[in-house]
Design an enzyme around this catalytic site. Structure first.
Site, PDB file in Angstrom:
ATOM      1  CD  GLU A  83      -3.091   1.249   2.217  1.00 25.87           C
ATOM      2  OE1 GLU A  83      -2.801   0.445   3.058  1.00 25.87           O
ATOM      3  OE2 GLU A  83      -3.756   2.080   2.282  1.00 25.87           O
ATOM      4  CB  ALA A  91       1.011  -2.337  11.553  1.00 25.79           C
ATOM      5  CG  MET A  92       0.265  -3.037   4.795  1.00 23.93           C
ATOM      6  SD  MET A  92      -0.609  -1.912   4.488  1.00 23.93           S
ATOM      7  CE  MET A  92      -1.872  -2.751   3.279  1.00 23.93           C
ATOM      8  CD  GLU A  93      -4.755  -1.834   5.777  1.00 19.34           C
ATOM      9  OE1 GLU A  93      -3.728  -1.447   6.469  1.00 19.34           O
ATOM     10  OE2 GLU A  93      -5.451  -1.316   5.087  1.00 19.34           O
ATOM     11  CG  ASN A  94       0.040  -6.806   3.994  1.00 14.13           C
ATOM     12  OD1 ASN A  94       0.183  -5.962   3.090  1.00 14.13           O
ATOM     13  ND2 ASN A  94       1.068  -6.811   4.882  1.00 14.13           N
ATOM     14  CG  HIS A 140      -5.934   0.823  12.498  1.00 11.28           C
ATOM     15  ND1 HIS A 140      -6.683   1.876  12.817  1.00 11.28           N
ATOM     16  CD2 HIS A 140      -5.443   0.446  11.408  1.00 11.28           C
ATOM     17  CE1 HIS A 140      -6.590   2.440  11.465  1.00 11.28           C
ATOM     18  NE2 HIS A 140      -5.602   1.713  10.765  1.00 11.28           N
ATOM     19  CD  GLU A 141      -2.771  -2.117  10.851  1.00 15.89           C
ATOM     20  OE1 GLU A 141      -3.221  -2.231   9.750  1.00 15.89           O
ATOM     21  OE2 GLU A 141      -2.084  -0.889  11.274  1.00 15.89           O
ATOM     22  CG  HIS A 175      -7.587  -1.626   8.091  1.00 10.94           C
ATOM     23  ND1 HIS A 175      -8.384  -0.976   7.566  1.00 10.94           N
ATOM     24  CD2 HIS A 175      -6.332  -1.075   8.397  1.00 10.94           C
ATOM     25  CE1 HIS A 175      -7.741   0.477   7.491  1.00 10.94           C
ATOM     26  NE2 HIS A 175      -6.510   0.341   8.264  1.00 10.94           N
ATOM     27  CD  GLU A 194      -6.254   3.490   6.937  1.00 11.32           C
ATOM     28  OE1 GLU A 194      -6.236   3.340   8.003  1.00 11.32           O
ATOM     29  OE2 GLU A 194      -5.561   2.732   5.879  1.00 11.32           O
TER      30      GLU A 194
HETATM   31  N1  B3K Z   1      -3.004   1.098   5.534  1.00 12.22           N
HETATM   32  C1  B3K Z   1      -1.506   1.122   6.264  1.00 12.22           C
HETATM   33  C2  B3K Z   1      -0.938   2.324   5.859  1.00 12.22           C
HETATM   34  C3  B3K Z   1      -0.189   2.406   4.473  1.00 12.22           C
HETATM   35  C4  B3K Z   1       0.583   3.591   4.141  1.00 12.22           C
HETATM   36  C5  B3K Z   1       1.063   3.574   2.901  1.00 12.22           C
HETATM   37  N2  B3K Z   1       2.057   4.806   2.890  1.00 12.22           N
HETATM   38  C6  B3K Z   1      -1.680   0.986   7.621  1.00 12.22           C
HETATM   39  C7  B3K Z   1      -3.009   1.342   8.355  1.00 12.22           C
HETATM   40  O1  B3K Z   1      -3.417   2.361   8.220  1.00 12.22           O
HETATM   41  O2  B3K Z   1      -3.480   0.491   8.997  1.00 12.22           O
HETATM   42 ZN    ZN Z   2      -5.435   1.891   8.882  1.00 10.53          ZN
END
Ligand code: B3K
Ligand code: ZN
Length: 891
Positions: free
Chosen positions: A123, A264-267, A299-300, A303, A322
């Site tokens: 992302e 962090a990132m919600e993959n 939060h993650e 998502h 978000e």
């Molecule tokens: N969705 C990601 C953020 C990605 C940022 C890219 N530059 C984390 C979050 O908001 O949960």
């Molecule tokens: Zn987020």
């Protein structure tokens, strides 16, 4: 690295893609220097769109071959696109092979290495740095991923979804195949490969389904993952209980990485975390870290529904996922906190954060609506407006339709849009349609101005009491200031939760049924509300719980603020009154250009809070902490950072000295006995004890007393947890006590092998209150420290963001040395990591409101950076917007 001027993308230019990709079969031969990526895509024409070439995004790729249905095809490479002019009309299989170099990827977007392992960050537009693709969120596909790598170096091979097979290969290599059954956009794709270990937990959810939860980290960090695992389990339980949203995957994985651009990132099924947002032990993490980890893990996880199952049609809709997910994590943290007072502490902290970050953003060069209208680099729009103001917008829906109504709206949202990529309008429609006739549904069009208008609305309240008729008339007006590119603003829909108190603090009935609280809906530029049967002149308590993200000017006297601070049934407004009392004094001194002297009334009020028998320690700490310097700056048309700092320091020193005995008593009374737990009660006590200690050391510094610095040093040495240890260390450093230097040295020696703690060591020094330029000099020296590097984002931020964005008095110097430093560092970081550089570049957002000589010097520094020809598009957008903001007529 993307260089030069990127085109500006406009929201209204959105068009569907001309092709869809339905299935993706990816295989990776992982090697740090040269990873081979083979991608097989099932492509079909989008019949809703006119015929056209197939254009795929790709950056930093080395293309090996392109086949359609197994045969060669003619293609061109045009800028960052691979163009196939004449693809078949019927569905076809597109096969692409390319190589990438993960070890040279210092931008940390796409596939990169960190600590000898592989990680991805896709992302917003990182997938195009892995292979050619329709890298946009409205193209959703089912992925199957094969990973091949050296078995000894990379024993763990992970991707999204479920593991379908694995085994050994020749030459000491092995493989794993992953299949994710949920169609997803490319930004949710992830791969991890490395020598990692996992904490595992099996759970059974309400529906009776079994799930495997795993938290992967480097060897040696396993004991720091218990809190994250507990937070994950709590999040799963909460989302099912509050919103009826279950975990939809057999396996849910979380992985920690030390080099990461954000939290962090919600993959899908494979969340990747900055270790700073994941690892915690009592000895190395503070109470604030524990709370932050709980909220980011939540939060993650949240998502998974708000973002992954229902995603964004285009990046202008970012707040759809978000804002909503921040709202959900804030609600979760409040529910976890439990008591009304602990919930209020969460709310106050969130509002403080909003005022410190989002309000300045909304009045600076980068001001933009929650749903922006244009961007050149989307990574620049992961902002506190999109996140935190976006969350306040979601909260207003809930205030307008009620909690039950909001839950019904969420249900309808998922019924309509599960599996789709949608817009903020779709969300608004679902909440309104589930609540026909509500204050929201009847004003939906004007409510949606929250998405389109930038700037923080100013609400002014004026009350008039008529003793003869026993009527209280409240006149509310609103006005939103002009922002860059947006001059004329329309009235917004502002829910004002309110009550009236008599002068002794008793709640007055507002209607015949005796209700003591109401939601006024302000949706015009000016409106009048009349309350009848009010027996005496009331004190209005407005915007309870911070019911809208606005600046309220209610012109209340000190006497009225004291009534609210002592008696309001709304704890948020009790806190707000304490802050307003302090703010009024600081602003008065600044406007008069006179030194600040605290009045006995104010000191007594603060003493009353500190010694109050019933208030919680956590609340006391928040009420006794003075407003932040950035928030104070926000109240002024032009601001002098040095004058603000001097006023705050004066207030602090006087508060420290006037309440000396009370601080000492509070310090003793708030010692926590027994083992460490980060619960709200013990963390509140620690927070108040640490505030008291820093006040006592500050006061000792002024009087020459050595007892409290000695006690602080002792506490620093003996502390059994990081909150107390860091609290004592900051007390010494912030007061510039003689014992600060040996304490810092000892701290470094103790934690030299723990990167996350060393980050704290750097940040603490860069955030210390400036006096005589020593903090700035210290930061410059620390950039040469053996442990300092610009390559690790956490480490770079620990010095650069701390100085330039969190320490205005150290940064804004009359000799402009802070700005010179800023320019050098932004350019140095930009060559390594543009996303990180553009964050630091934003330290200058508010330059146009600076007083001279700061303003001219800041402008010159920004212009120097903007003049560099080889800036990334990330930094270019920030500095160009900054320069443009200074030439606009001021609001
Ligand atoms: N969705 C990601 C953020 C990605 C940022 C890219 N530059 C984390 C979050 O908001 O949960
Ligand atoms: Zn987020």
């Amino acid at each position: 690295m993307r260089e030069g001027t990127a085109p500006t993308i406009q929201r209204l230019d959105y068009q569907q893609p001309t092709f869809w990709i339905r299935k993706v079969d990816l295989s990776f031969d992982l090697d740090p220097a040269k990873t081979i990526v083979t991608s097989k895509l099932q492509v079909e024409r989008n019949r809703a769109m006119p015929h056209g070439p197939l254009r795929l995004h790709g950056e930093e790729l080395n293309l090996l071959r392109v086949l359609i249905n197994g045969a060669g095809v003619s293609f061109r490479q045009e800028g960052h696109e691979l163009v196939i002019d004449n693809p078949p009309d019927e569905d076809f299989l597109l096969e692409i092979r390319n190589t990438i170099c993960p070890e040279k990827n210092t931008a940390l977007s796409g596939l990169y290495t960190s600590g000898g392992s592989f990680f991805t960050q896709c992302e917003a537009e990182g997938f195009r740095r892995i292979t050619y693709f329709l890298d946009r969120p409205d193209v959703m596909a089912v992925y199957t991923v094969t990973l091949r790598a050296d078995a000894a170096k990379y024993p763990v091979l992970l991707s999204n979804g479920n593991l379908t097979s694995s085994g050994s290969l020749d030459n000491g290599r092995h493989f794993a195949v992953w299949h994710d059954p949920f169609p997803k956009p490319s930004y949710l794709f992830a791969v991890v490969a490395g020598d990692l270990v996992a904490r595992e937990q099996r759970i059974r959810t309400r529906a009776g389904k079994d799930h495997l939860l795993q938290v992967y980290v480097r060897r040696g960090d396993l004991e720091k993952t218990e809190h994250a695992m507990n937070s994950l389990i709590a999040s799963i339980v909460w989302d099912e209980a509050r919103f009826g949203l279950p975990l939809d995957l057999e396996r849910f994985m979380v992985v920690g990485v030390s080099d990461f651009n954000m939290g962090a990132m919600e993959n899908k099924g494979l969340n990747i975390f900055n270790t700073a947002a994941l690892l915690a032990s009592p000895a190395t993490a503070t109470d604030a870290d524990f709370a932050r980890i709980e909220s980011i893990v939540a939060h993650e996880y949240f998502h998974n529904w708000t973002g992954n199952r229902v995603t964004c049609r285009d990046w202008f809709q970012l707040s759809l996922k978000e804002g909503l997910t921040v709202f959900r994590d804030q609600e979760f943290s409040m529910d976890m906190a439990g008591t009304p007072s602990a919930r209020a502490v969460c709310r106050i902290q969130d509002v403080r954060q909003l005022r410190a970050m989002q309000f300045p953003e909304d009045s600076g060069a980068m001001a933009h609506p929650v749903r922006p209208d244009s961007y050149s680099e989307i990574n620049n729009f992961y902002t506190s407006t999109v996140y935190e103001k976006g969350s306040e917008v979601v909260r207003m829906y809930q205030t307008l339709v009620g909690r039950k109504g909001f839950e019904a709206g969420m249900k309808l949202y998922f019924e309509r849009h599960d599996g789709q990529a949608v817009t903020c309008d779709d969300f608004a429609a679902a909440i309104a349609d589930a609540n026909p006739g509500s204050d929201l549904a009847t004003r939906l069009d004007s409510f949606k101005r929250w998405y389109s208008q930038a700037g923080t609305p100013r609400v002014t309240a004026h009350g008039e009491y008529d003793a003869a008729t026993q009527a209280f008339t409240l006149r509310l007006t609103q006005q939103t200031p002009a922002t860059p590119g947006q001059t004329d603003k329309l009235p917004q829909v502002i829910p004002v939760v309110m009550g009236l108190l008599d002068r002794h603090g008793a709640a007055l009935p507002l209607d015949a049924n005796g209700a003591t609280e109401r939601v006024l809906v302000l949706d015009q530029a000016e409106q009048t509300f009349v309350f009848n049967g009010i027996a005496s002149e009331p004190v209005p308590s407005l915007l309870r719980g911070f019911s809208a993200p606005v600046v309220l000017n209610d012109g209340l006297s000190d006497a009225a603020l004291l009534v609210l601070m002592r008696h309001d049934s709304d704890p948020f407004n009790r806190w707000e009154a304490s802050q307003r009392l302090a703010l009024n004094r600081i602003l008065h001194a600044l406007r008069a250009g006179q030194p600040l002297t605290l009045s006995p009334v104010f000191i007594d009020a603060m003493r009353g809070v500190l010694n109050h028998p019933e208030l919680d320690p956590a609340f006391k700490e928040l009420a006794l902490t003075l407003p932040g310097e950035a928030y104070i700056a926000e109240q002024l048309d032009t601001f002098d950072p040095q004058a603000i700092h001097a006023a705050v320091m004066a207030a602090q020193t006087q508060l420290a000295s006037a309440l000396r005995d009370d601080w000492a008593a509070a310090f003793e009374a708030n010692q926590v006995q027994g083992g460490y737990t980060p619960d709200p009660v013990s963390s509140g006590k620690r927070a108040l004890a640490n505030l008291a200690l820093s006040m006592l050391v500050l006061d000792a510094q002024a009087t020459g007393d050595t007892v409290w610095p000695g006690k602080a040093y002792q506490r620093f040495k003996d502390a059994s947890n990081m909150t107390d240890r860091l609290g004592a260390l900051s007390a010494l450093v912030n007061a510039n006590a003689a014992l600060a230097a040996p304490a810092l040295e000892r701290f470094h020696a103790l934690f030299k092998d723990d990167a996350l703690v060393i980050d704290k060591w750097f940040a603490l020094q860069a955030r210390a209150p400036e006096a005589e330029g020593r903090v700035f000099a210290r930061v410059k020296a620390l950039t040469k420290h053996a442990d300092f590097t610009l390559k690790n984002p956490n480490r770079a931020r620990s010095l650069l963001a701390s100085l330039c964005m969190a320490n205005p008095a150290a940064f804004h110097r009359a000799d402009a040395a802070g700005y010179v430093f800023w320019a050098e560092q932004v350019l140095a970081v930009d060559a390594i990591n543009p996303q990180l550089a553009s964050r630091v570049a934003r330290a200058m957002d508010r330059w146009a409101a600076l007083a001279e000589p700061y303003r001219s010097a800041a402008r010159e520094a920004i212009a120097r950076v903007a003049a560099k020809p080889d800036l990334s598009s990330d930094v270019r957008e920030i500095v160009e917007r900054a320069l443009a903001s200074g030439t606009q007529a001021s609001p």
